[in-house]
Design a protein around this motif. Structure first.
Motif, short mmCIF file in Angstrom:
data_model
loop_
_atom_site.label_atom_id
_atom_site.label_comp_id
_atom_site.label_asym_id
_atom_site.label_seq_id
_atom_site.Cartn_x
_atom_site.Cartn_y
_atom_site.Cartn_z
N HIS A 180 0.80 -1.27 -0.03
CA HIS A 180 -0.16 0.11 -0.05
C HIS A 180 0.90 1.25 0.15
CE1 HIS A 180 -3.46 -2.63 0.66
NE2 HIS A 180 -2.83 -2.81 1.79
N VAL A 181 2.07 1.09 -0.64
CA VAL A 181 2.81 2.42 -0.99
C VAL A 181 1.98 3.54 -1.58
CG1 VAL A 181 4.84 3.40 -2.08
CG2 VAL A 181 4.78 0.97 -1.14
N ALA A 197 6.99 7.42 -12.10
CA ALA A 197 7.52 8.36 -12.99
C ALA A 197 8.72 9.13 -12.05
CB ALA A 197 6.42 9.45 -13.44
N GLU A 198 8.60 9.40 -10.93
CA GLU A 198 9.41 10.26 -10.26
C GLU A 198 10.68 9.00 -9.88
OE1 GLU A 198 6.92 13.33 -7.58
OE2 GLU A 198 7.15 11.34 -6.87
N LEU A 199 10.67 7.97 -9.80
CA LEU A 199 11.88 6.84 -9.75
C LEU A 199 12.57 7.06 -11.26
CD1 LEU A 199 10.42 3.95 -7.92
CD2 LEU A 199 12.02 5.57 -7.14
N TYR A 200 11.82 6.99 -12.21
CA TYR A 200 12.38 7.11 -13.64
C TYR A 200 13.09 8.53 -13.57
CZ TYR A 200 10.65 3.17 -16.12
OH TYR A 200 10.44 1.92 -16.74
N GLU A 205 17.87 11.48 -14.26
CA GLU A 205 18.29 13.03 -14.07
C GLU A 205 19.00 13.25 -12.55
OE1 GLU A 205 14.80 15.03 -15.03
OE2 GLU A 205 14.97 14.39 -17.14
N GLY A 206 18.92 12.28 -11.75
CA GLY A 206 19.28 12.44 -10.40
C GLY A 206 18.06 13.05 -9.58
N LEU A 207 18.24 12.88 -8.30
CA LEU A 207 17.06 13.43 -7.42
C LEU A 207 17.11 14.69 -7.26
CD1 LEU A 207 14.95 12.08 -5.31
CD2 LEU A 207 16.88 12.24 -3.53
N PHE A 263 8.94 6.19 0.56
CA PHE A 263 9.50 5.01 0.02
C PHE A 263 10.37 5.72 -1.35
CE2 PHE A 263 9.14 2.15 -3.58
CZ PHE A 263 9.41 0.98 -2.92
N LEU A 264 9.90 6.64 -2.00
CA LEU A 264 10.79 7.07 -3.04
C LEU A 264 12.17 7.59 -2.55
CD1 LEU A 264 11.22 8.46 -6.11
CD2 LEU A 264 10.19 10.46 -4.83
#
Length: 321
Positions: A180-181, A197-200, A205-207, A263-264
């Motif tokens: 349930h993330v 998408a944010e993990l991609y 491109e870096g955090l 989690f991200l």
């Protein structure tokens, strides 16, 4: 004006089309506008026996000739894709998994039978006037829910970047179903695709800063990325997710670290410390990220204490390490 909800098989619609009893483009309809990718995705959905939206047709019954003409009010693009595939004119693309590259005649007999017998939920508007049709859809739209940014993005883009993120989201059902993330309710509105998408974004491109507008910009910037490039990125993202689940999954299932934002950060932190994440404005000041000093087993023992401290606003956690 009777409106009759029914189910008809794909075979029924194909028969009506052959017998000239199906009008795909009455005067109020647009022409064919779906891309090949969108058509392929629909057929993939049907072959996997998953539901698709209802079809609306206006059925004109002629008592003199004892015949019917069915005009498609809503669902024209879906029916065009179905008819095209059945006629052998549509090949499934490489995003269809084990169905990739197949034409209708390439299916097994069992798969053909399943395709032809697939039931389409259908609402018949019997002898409805144009005014009747307009009123029906005005009433339907009066109850519509505003689309989320993720839903709008999924509808707007039809590029490899969208499908790479979609497939990674789909392949990680465990994140939504078990951990349930992102909640099931929000996942239905495609908000889980925002996290992926944010993990991609972090992998490529870096955090950096996230959020829907940043994700929209990311989609625009990467519309021309090839499937080959994105498949490599997908592998990196999946490896980072799997690594966190392996070391932290069971202990963190019900903690703050399995909320989407945390989690991200957890995934990105492990990837960065292992040298698998590019530096960015956020991480530029961190000099030592050698993987040699990382002890994920030890981390898996310490971080539950930190999670508990965060949830209980306990600032003394450092004393318990």
């Amino acid at each position: 004006m009777p409106s009759i909800p029914q189910t008809f098989s794909i075979s029924d619609f194909l028969t009506w089309n052959r017998q000239k009893q199906l009008d795909l483009q009455p005067q109020f309809q647009r022409g064919a506008i779906w891309t090949t990718q969108a058509q392929s995705f629909l057929i993939d959905t049907i072959l996997r026996e998953l539901p698709i939206p209802a079809i609306y047709i206006r059925t004109r019954i002629d008592a003199m000739t004892q015949s019917s003409i069915r005009e498609v009010v809503d669902g024209q693009q879906r029916l065009r894709a179905i008819i095209s595939f059945a006629a052998g004119k549509l090949k499934l693309n490489n995003r269809s998994g084990d169905f990739s590259g197949l034409l209708y005649n390439d299916l097994t007999q069992e798969q053909k039978d399943s395709f032809l017998s697939y039931n389409l939920s259908t609402v018949q508007l019997i002898n409805a006037t144009d005014s009747d049709v307009l009123e029906v859809f005005a009433r339907l739209n009066s109850y519509s829910v505003k689309v989320t940014p993720a839903e709008l993005r999924h509808a707007k883009y039809d590029d490899p970047i969208k499908w790479a993120i979609w497939n990674t989201t789909r392949e990680n059902g465990r994140l939504w179903d078990e951990f349930h993330v992102v909640s099931i309710r929000e996942s239905v509105r495609l908000k889980n695709t925002t996290l992926i998408a944010e993990l991609y974004m972090a992998s490529m491109e870096g955090l950096g800063d996230g959020g829907e507008e940043k994700v929209n910009s990311f989609y625009r910037r990467n519309q021309d990325k090839s499937d080959g490039v994105l498949s490599l990125i997908s592998l990196d993202v999946q490896e980072n997710i799997d690594r966190v689940l392996f070391y932290f999954g069971d202990d963190f299932k019900n903690t703050t670290f399995f909320d989407a934002p945390n989690f991200l950060i957890l995934v990105c932190a492990i990837a960065f410390l292992e040298g698998k994440l590019q530096p960015s404005l956020v991480t530029a000041e961190v000099n030592d990220r050698s993987g040699a000093g990382i002890d994920l087993v030890k981390g898996s023992n310490i971080l539950p204490l930190l999670a508990d401290a965060v949830e209980n606003n306990d600032t003394s956690v450092s004393d318990r390490k």
